[in-house]
Enzyme design. Structure first.
Site, short mmCIF file in Angstrom:
data_model
loop_
_atom_site.label_atom_id
_atom_site.label_comp_id
_atom_site.label_asym_id
_atom_site.label_seq_id
_atom_site.Cartn_x
_atom_site.Cartn_y
_atom_site.Cartn_z
N HIS A 186 -3.28 7.45 1.80
CA HIS A 186 -3.66 6.13 1.31
C HIS A 186 -5.04 5.82 1.87
O HIS A 186 -5.33 6.09 3.04
CB HIS A 186 -2.64 5.09 1.78
CG HIS A 186 -3.11 3.68 1.58
ND1 HIS A 186 -3.58 3.24 0.37
CD2 HIS A 186 -3.21 2.64 2.44
CE1 HIS A 186 -3.95 1.98 0.49
NE2 HIS A 186 -3.74 1.58 1.75
N CYS A 221 0.82 -1.23 0.00
CA CYS A 221 0.00 0.00 0.00
C CYS A 221 0.85 1.27 0.00
O CYS A 221 0.37 2.34 -0.35
CB CYS A 221 -0.95 0.00 1.18
SG CYS A 221 -2.14 -1.35 1.08
N ASN A 249 -10.05 0.00 -0.75
CA ASN A 249 -8.59 0.07 -0.64
C ASN A 249 -7.98 -0.50 -1.92
O ASN A 249 -8.05 -1.70 -2.16
CB ASN A 249 -8.14 -0.74 0.58
CG ASN A 249 -6.63 -0.70 0.79
OD1 ASN A 249 -5.89 -0.26 -0.08
ND2 ASN A 249 -6.20 -1.17 1.95
#
Ligand code: UT7
Length: 323
Positions: A250, A113, A280
């Site tokens: 993020h 990520c 996500n």
């Protein structure tokens, strides 16, 4: 001094939207649970023919168009991804071929990520070191392909997509008034590698594997790691939370984003949120969010923009830039 300035941005999403209600039919979950715990309302899932490289190519073309450039103008492609089309070659060279580029260099960067933040920091080092004048930085993922669709604790969280920036060398005075990347800070700590990982790989099982996560454990570390690395960006530049025009985090979980912003003293109206729309998307989430906020006119030239991410590894990092 040389600065890495954003010249163009773009994004691409798969055709299919999957809502929380759609997932209720698949696993033992509810729209209410997902919204309350994560802020996610829907996500895009890649269909047949849609891959990390195809989404990455579409995002790259959009960024090049917006910059008024062609692939011939690019020196290096850095693709942040943990879901490449193949174990090798790098999906970056797949994108390079799709763009009809036969010059320059292309490689993948794997920091889960945090991948986009790592790729931005690397592109900045290439540009400031004189190794490249223009770098295409892409974050592209198809996490739907490594999700265990029977595991309700993970399958509701992730989505697919891609975003890209064109970074170009520009002249700056060396002050925080310069356009471009002002500072970047990367961290990792492999002691946490088993809290968020994929249970397969070429050198172990010989399979692709599925994503496994101890969500609560990741959550526990997230806010502290994120705020730490943002404080480093403030210290390195002499800036404070008051100077920030936009925090583009993020997009893993609305509660992590809100908690980090609150701890730093960045008001909610300065935080770009897309987790509700995209879920996500790992390395793609920051460039997707940048694309949303720059396309709709929120992020304007001259704005001070703070990027941050935390994810598998653990890896984490921040980039402070003037748009
Ligand atoms: O991008 C990389 C970084 N990743 C992250 O940042 C993710 C970090 N972690 C999180 O975002 C959160 O931990 C989750 C959203 C994954 C989970 O939220 P939580 O508040 O930590 O919930 P939990 O794991 O403590 O689970 C609470 C309850 C459990 O039931 P019991 O044990 O209390 O009876 C779970 O079994 O919720 C249950 N649960 C669900 N219920 C309905 C777990 N998943 C689901 C689900 N639907 N999809």
């Amino acid at each position: 001094m040389i600065r890495s300035v954003v010249r163009g941005f773009g994004a691409a999403l798969p055709k299919q939207v999957v809502t929380n209600r759609d997932l209720e039919a698949r696993v033992d979950t509810t729209d209410e649970w997902i919204v309350q715990r994560t802020g996610i309302r829907q996500r895009y899932i890649a269909g047949e023919g849609e891959t990390t490289a195809s989404l990455g190519e579409a995002a790259a073309r959009a960024a090049l168009d917006r910059a008024g450039l062609t692939p011939a103008d690019i020196d290096v492609i850095i693709l942040a991804t943990s879901t490449p089309d193949n174990t090798f070659p790098a999906s970056a060279v797949n994108i390079q071929a799709r763009l009809g580029m036969h010059h320059g260099a292309a490689f993948d960067m794997q920091a889960v990520c945090s991948g986009f933040v790592y790729a931005m920091a690397t592109a900045d080092a290439y540009i400031r070191g004189g190794l490249a004048r223009r770098v295409l930085v892409i974050g592209a993922e198809t996490f739907s392909r490594i999700i265990d669709w029977n595991d309700r604790t993970t399958c509701v969280l992730f989505g697919d997509g891609a975003g890209a920036l064109v970074l170009e060398a520009g002249e700056g005075d060396g002050t925080t008034a310069d356009r471009g990347i002002l500072t970047a800070h990367l961290r990792s700590d492999g002691a946490h590698r088993e809290k968020l990982y994929v249970d397969g790989g070429p050198s172990t099982t010989g399979t692709v594997g599925h994503l496994r996560m101890e969500g609560r454990e990741v959550f526990k570390h997230a806010v502290g790691m994120i705020t730490d690395v943002i404080e480093q960006a403030f210290d390195a530049t002499g800036t404070t939370a008051d100077d920030i025009d936009w925090l583009v985090p993020h997009q893993a979980n609305r509660r992590i984003i809100d908690g980090s912003a609150k701890k730093l003293g960045i008001p909610p109206e300065k935080v770009v949120i897309t987790v509700d729309l995209h879920g996500n998307t790992s390395a793609a989430s920051i460039p997707l969010a940048l694309n949303e906020a720059a396309s709709d006119g929120r992020i304007k030239q001259g704005d001070l923009v703070l990027l941050e991410a935390m994810g598998g590894g653990f890896t984490w990092g921040s980039v402070l830039l003037r748009w």
